[in-house]
Design an enzyme around this catalytic site. Structure first.
Site, PDB file in Angstrom:
ATOM      1  N   SER A 358       0.813  -1.272   0.017  1.00  0.00           N
ATOM      2  CA  SER A 358      -0.039  -0.026   0.045  1.00  0.00           C
ATOM      3  C   SER A 358       0.790   1.249  -0.055  1.00  0.00           C
ATOM      4  CB  SER A 358      -0.967  -0.159   1.256  1.00  0.00           C
ATOM      5  OG  SER A 358      -2.329   0.710   0.940  1.00  0.00           O
ATOM      6  N   ASP A 469      -9.393  -5.188  -4.843  1.00  0.00           N
ATOM      7  CA  ASP A 469      -8.872  -4.365  -3.994  1.00  0.00           C
ATOM      8  C   ASP A 469      -9.632  -2.857  -4.128  1.00  0.00           C
ATOM      9  OD1 ASP A 469      -7.449  -2.503  -2.532  1.00  0.00           O
ATOM     10  OD2 ASP A 469      -5.561  -3.085  -2.866  1.00  0.00           O
ATOM     11  N   HIS A 500      -7.225  -6.084  -0.857  1.00  0.00           N
ATOM     12  CA  HIS A 500      -6.236  -5.385  -0.658  1.00  0.00           C
ATOM     13  C   HIS A 500      -5.243  -6.292   0.314  1.00  0.00           C
ATOM     14  CE1 HIS A 500      -3.970  -1.371  -0.287  1.00  0.00           C
ATOM     15  NE2 HIS A 500      -4.153  -1.524   1.134  1.00  0.00           N
TER      16      HIS A 500
END
Length: 534
Positions: A358, A469, A500
């Site tokens: 991320s 995601d 995710h």
């Protein structure tokens, strides 16, 4: 068999030599060691330390530093110390023997001091009572400074109205129970509440001063789901060692997962996403960084993971919030972890990789640009858009999951949009906090282009994306592909069923999915291993 006669004088010489080798302490190097009777205490409680030094020549002299300020606090062999402030402290002991030999032992983030004992269950219950009674201003008085900046009484009111008007929960009926738990070294309480249509737990997390540092809606305590180790991990094939990343005031507890056998092994540093993550990047019952560490180590790749600075040192962060940037939040510690691996026995210093998830993946090119020790990047669900836009898109997605956006939700989106514009224009007053950060933080981050920085590197890269995601989307993945597809050594792969966290699921991904137990998909582990070893 022929016997060889050994003169008595030679036998006597050998015996004397062996005995003198066993009894002469000076032949054994001085090795400083110590322990504490307890490594956790409350403010005002006494901690007893015990010297366990060996070797050298006695008697010894001692210099204890109980708070990492380079000042000697005690010269006793087995001292006691009382802390007056809640925090995490590093301990150093310098020992000098009778021959002038010196050895120092430091244990980073060794002692954790919490505030004076308070009834956290009562505070958590009081929080829910005020929340449900509509006393939102009084509710915020239980928050710590960071929470008060991030969550206003108006936002709390909107949150409660959305909860009680939803089809899933309905009107509030009352508190059923309170259950104390621990989350990555922090004390928390799950307050199980009954609503007209279902029950829910409100998990309240406390800082070391017994102030509320966060809360989440989770399954009721009796339904709390536990972490499940991934089937592909073979703990008998690796060892885990506790260690420390960083120095001085920012030392971070860490875990090195090292394959068994003869090295040197390739190694990976895990870099967290946004927020105060622990070393496992725990969310609900899921621990994706632990999955990665165990999965990779099972197949011969060492992994270093550590507590994020904002998780380990929240009070210190607040003291410098106006000057705080991603350099302090992420980059400095990642560089320290890389350097540490390069000096660790059993690690191949020419095969050290950054794996960023991320926001950690977004920052990975910037980290690599500041180090000559990085040999490749692995980007998992790494955003290319600026963070304020990501926040707005995520909120809009969540609000739209029920098929419509209410008037209250529209107002919230409008307010977030206004804050996003302030960030983009850097229209932020001195001392003000917008979208959870200061002007310095946003000015630094808005000037950074992860794709451009990645394109200027000559390192191999593996870019992976879950197609379900909603936090970092396929749009980001396509931007990486379009920008770096012609760059030598860059590989891409997406996974249709992964979210995710790179955990499998079906249908649209939702925040509630993160409260369901799962593991990083084995295909992801295998792809990373294959790429590193290729």
């Amino acid at each position: 068999m022929r016997r060889i006669a050994i003169p008595c004088a030679l036998i006597l010489f050998l015996i004397t030599s062996l005995l003198s080798g066993c009894t002469n302490e000076a032949t054994v190097p001085l090795a400083t060691e110590f322990s504490a009777l307890s490594t956790e205490a409350k403010v005002g409680e006494v901690i007893n330390f015990t010297d366990a030094t060996t070797g050298g020549t006695s008697p010894y002299t001692y210099e204890w530093d109980f708070d990492d300020d380079a000042i000697t606090d005690s010269t006793e062999a087995n001292p006691s110390h009382m802390y007056s402030e809640p925090d995490t402290y590093s301990i150093s002991l310098k020992v000098t023997d009778a021959d002038g030999n010196i050895d120092t032992k430091t244990k980073g983030a060794y002692i954790t001091i919490a505030s004076e004992i308070k009834d956290l269950e009562a505070i958590a219950r009081r929080f829910v009572e005020l929340f449900s009674d509509g006393k939102f201003s009084e509710t915020t008085e239980l928050f710590n400074a960071e929470m008060n900046k991030a969550l206003t009484s108006e936002a709390l009111e909107t949150m409660w109205e959305d909860l009680t008007s939803s089809e899933q929960f309905g009107s509030f009926k009352g508190i059923v129970s309170t259950t104390p738990i621990e989350i990555s070294g922090y004390e928390a309480v799950i307050v199980t509440c009954e609503f007209s249509k279902s029950s829910v737990g409100i998990r309240t997390i406390f800082d070391h001063e017994a102030k509320i540092a966060g809360f989440q809606f989770v399954p009721p305590a009796e339904q709390e789901i536990q972490y499940q180790e991934p089937a592909y991990a073979k703990p008998e094939s690796f060892t885990e060692t506790e260690c420390t990343v960083g120095t001085g005031n920012w030392q971070l507890p860490a875990t090195l997962t090292l394959p068994k056998g003869i090295g040197a092994f390739p190694a990976v540093v895990l870099v967290h996403g946004s927020g105060p993550n622990d070393r496992d990047e725990t969310i609900g019952p899921n621990r994706p960084f632990k999955d990665l560490a165990w999965g990779l180590a099972t197949q011969g790749i060492a992994v270093l993971r550590y507590e994020k600075r904002t998780k380990q040192h929240p009070t210190k962060i607040l003291d410098m919030i106006e000057d705080f940037t991603v350099n302090e939040e992420t980059i400095e510690d990642a560089l320290a972890a890389i350097n540490m691996l390069g000096e660790t026995e059993g690690i191949d210093p020419n095969r050290i990789f950054i794996l960023g998830h991320s926001m950690g993946g977004m920052l990975a090119p910037r980290i690599a640009s500041q180090s000559d020790e990085v040999d490749g990047l692995i980007l998992l669900a790494s955003n290319t858009k600026n963070l304020p836009d990501v926040i707005l898109e995520q909120t809009s997605y969540i609000f739209s999951l029920d098929g419509e956006i209410s008037d209250d939700e529209s107002k919230q989106l409008e307010e977030i949009s206004n804050q996003v514009n302030k960030v983009k224009e850097l229209d932020i007053d001195e001392g003000a906090i917008v979208l959870g950060a200061s002007r310095a933080y946003w000015a630094d981050l808005m000037a950074y282009d992860p794709v451009k920085t990645a394109s200027e590197l000559t390192l191999p890269m593996l870019i992976l994306q879950g197609e379900r995601d909603y936090q970092v989307t396929m749009e980001d993945f396509d931007t990486w592909k379009e920008s770096l597809a012609k760059q030598e050594g860059v590989s891409f792969k997406s996974y249709p069923n992964l979210n995710h966290l790179f955990i499998a699921g079906s249908d649209k991904s939702t925040p509630a999915e993160y409260s369901q137990s799962g593991n990083v998909a084995q295909a992801v582990i295998n792809d990373i291993v294959g790429w590193i070893k290729s």
